[in-house]
Design a protein around this motif. Structure first.
Motif, mmCIF file in Angstrom:
data_model
loop_
_atom_site.group_PDB
_atom_site.id
_atom_site.type_symbol
_atom_site.label_atom_id
_atom_site.label_comp_id
_atom_site.label_asym_id
_atom_site.label_seq_id
_atom_site.Cartn_x
_atom_site.Cartn_y
_atom_site.Cartn_z
ATOM 1 N N GLU A 28 0.822 -1.209 0.000
ATOM 2 C CA GLU A 28 0.000 0.000 0.000
ATOM 3 C C GLU A 28 0.859 1.263 0.000
ATOM 4 O O GLU A 28 0.558 2.212 -0.694
ATOM 5 C CB GLU A 28 -0.931 0.019 1.224
ATOM 6 C CG GLU A 28 -2.076 -0.943 1.143
ATOM 7 C CD GLU A 28 -3.073 -0.589 0.065
ATOM 8 O OE1 GLU A 28 -3.529 0.572 -0.003
ATOM 9 O OE2 GLU A 28 -3.399 -1.496 -0.743
ATOM 10 N N LYS A 87 0.807 10.037 4.314
ATOM 11 C CA LYS A 87 -0.657 9.937 4.232
ATOM 12 C C LYS A 87 -1.074 8.482 4.018
ATOM 13 O O LYS A 87 -1.998 7.988 4.668
ATOM 14 C CB LYS A 87 -1.195 10.801 3.089
ATOM 15 C CG LYS A 87 -1.206 12.274 3.379
ATOM 16 C CD LYS A 87 -1.731 13.054 2.181
ATOM 17 C CE LYS A 87 -1.494 14.531 2.361
ATOM 18 N NZ LYS A 87 -1.845 15.301 1.163
ATOM 19 N N LYS A 88 -0.397 7.798 3.107
ATOM 20 C CA LYS A 88 -0.691 6.385 2.851
ATOM 21 C C LYS A 88 -0.418 5.544 4.099
ATOM 22 O O LYS A 88 -1.163 4.617 4.410
ATOM 23 C CB LYS A 88 0.151 5.859 1.686
ATOM 24 C CG LYS A 88 -0.267 6.378 0.345
ATOM 25 C CD LYS A 88 0.651 5.828 -0.727
ATOM 26 C CE LYS A 88 0.304 6.355 -2.093
ATOM 27 N NZ LYS A 88 1.228 5.828 -3.133
ATOM 28 N N GLU A 90 -0.531 6.469 7.301
ATOM 29 C CA GLU A 90 -1.588 6.664 8.298
ATOM 30 C C GLU A 90 -2.873 5.951 7.876
ATOM 31 O O GLU A 90 -3.532 5.322 8.699
ATOM 32 C CB GLU A 90 -1.840 8.150 8.522
ATOM 33 C CG GLU A 90 -0.737 8.808 9.343
ATOM 34 C CD GLU A 90 -1.032 10.250 9.668
ATOM 35 O OE1 GLU A 90 -0.992 10.578 10.872
ATOM 36 O OE2 GLU A 90 -1.297 11.039 8.735
ATOM 37 N N LYS A 91 -3.204 6.021 6.601
ATOM 38 C CA LYS A 91 -4.402 5.345 6.089
ATOM 39 C C LYS A 91 -4.291 3.824 6.283
ATOM 40 O O LYS A 91 -5.278 3.153 6.544
ATOM 41 C CB LYS A 91 -4.602 5.680 4.612
ATOM 42 C CG LYS A 91 -5.875 5.148 4.042
ATOM 43 C CD LYS A 91 -6.068 5.577 2.597
ATOM 44 C CE LYS A 91 -7.337 4.955 2.051
ATOM 45 N NZ LYS A 91 -7.520 5.245 0.642
#
Length: 127
Positions: A28, A87-88, A90-91
């Motif tokens: 991811e 950002k990725k 944390e997602k």
């Protein structure tokens, strides 16, 4: 002793508790695909590697001796875009341990995250 000059790092292993979860996490963040096998009784998922490119090879490793940790060696993985990778991360459930710090005068940015397995992992971007 070899007289050839080279960088000392040649290989790394990141401890994992759940291989499927860890492969998904790193896929991811970086869009990696992993080759997986069992090697000497240890589950391995190898990071992509091309001999002609700079950097070292490594794997996610699951076995009795592999325990995720915040202590010990800190491995930095390259990213082209620090903010997007964070950002990725944390997602995907990562915790930010050290926020993105941009050292423009030195030409790089760094950050640290806790991965899906509980490891402290550094991120590095050239500016």
């Amino acid at each position: 002793m070899s007289k050839e000059k080279r960088n000392p790092g040649v290989y790394f292993e990141i401890p994992v508790l759940n291989m499927e979860r860890a492969v998904h996490f790193y896929s991811e963040l970086f869009a990696f695909t992993f080759d997986q096998e069992e090697f000497d009784g240890i589950q391995m998922a190898y990071f992509p590697f091309e001999e002609k490119l700079s950097g070292i090879n490594g794997a996610l490793a699951k076995g009795e001796i592999y325990q995720p940790t915040h202590q010990g060696v800190l491995l930095y993985l390259h990213t082209e875009n620090m903010e997007e990778t964070l950002k990725k991360a944390e997602k995907a459930g990562a915790r930010i341990l050290y926020p993105a710090t941009f050292h423009k005068e030195l030409g790089f940015a760094v950050a640290e995250i806790e991965d899906s397995e509980g490891n402290r992992i550094g991120l590095h971007q050239r500016l």
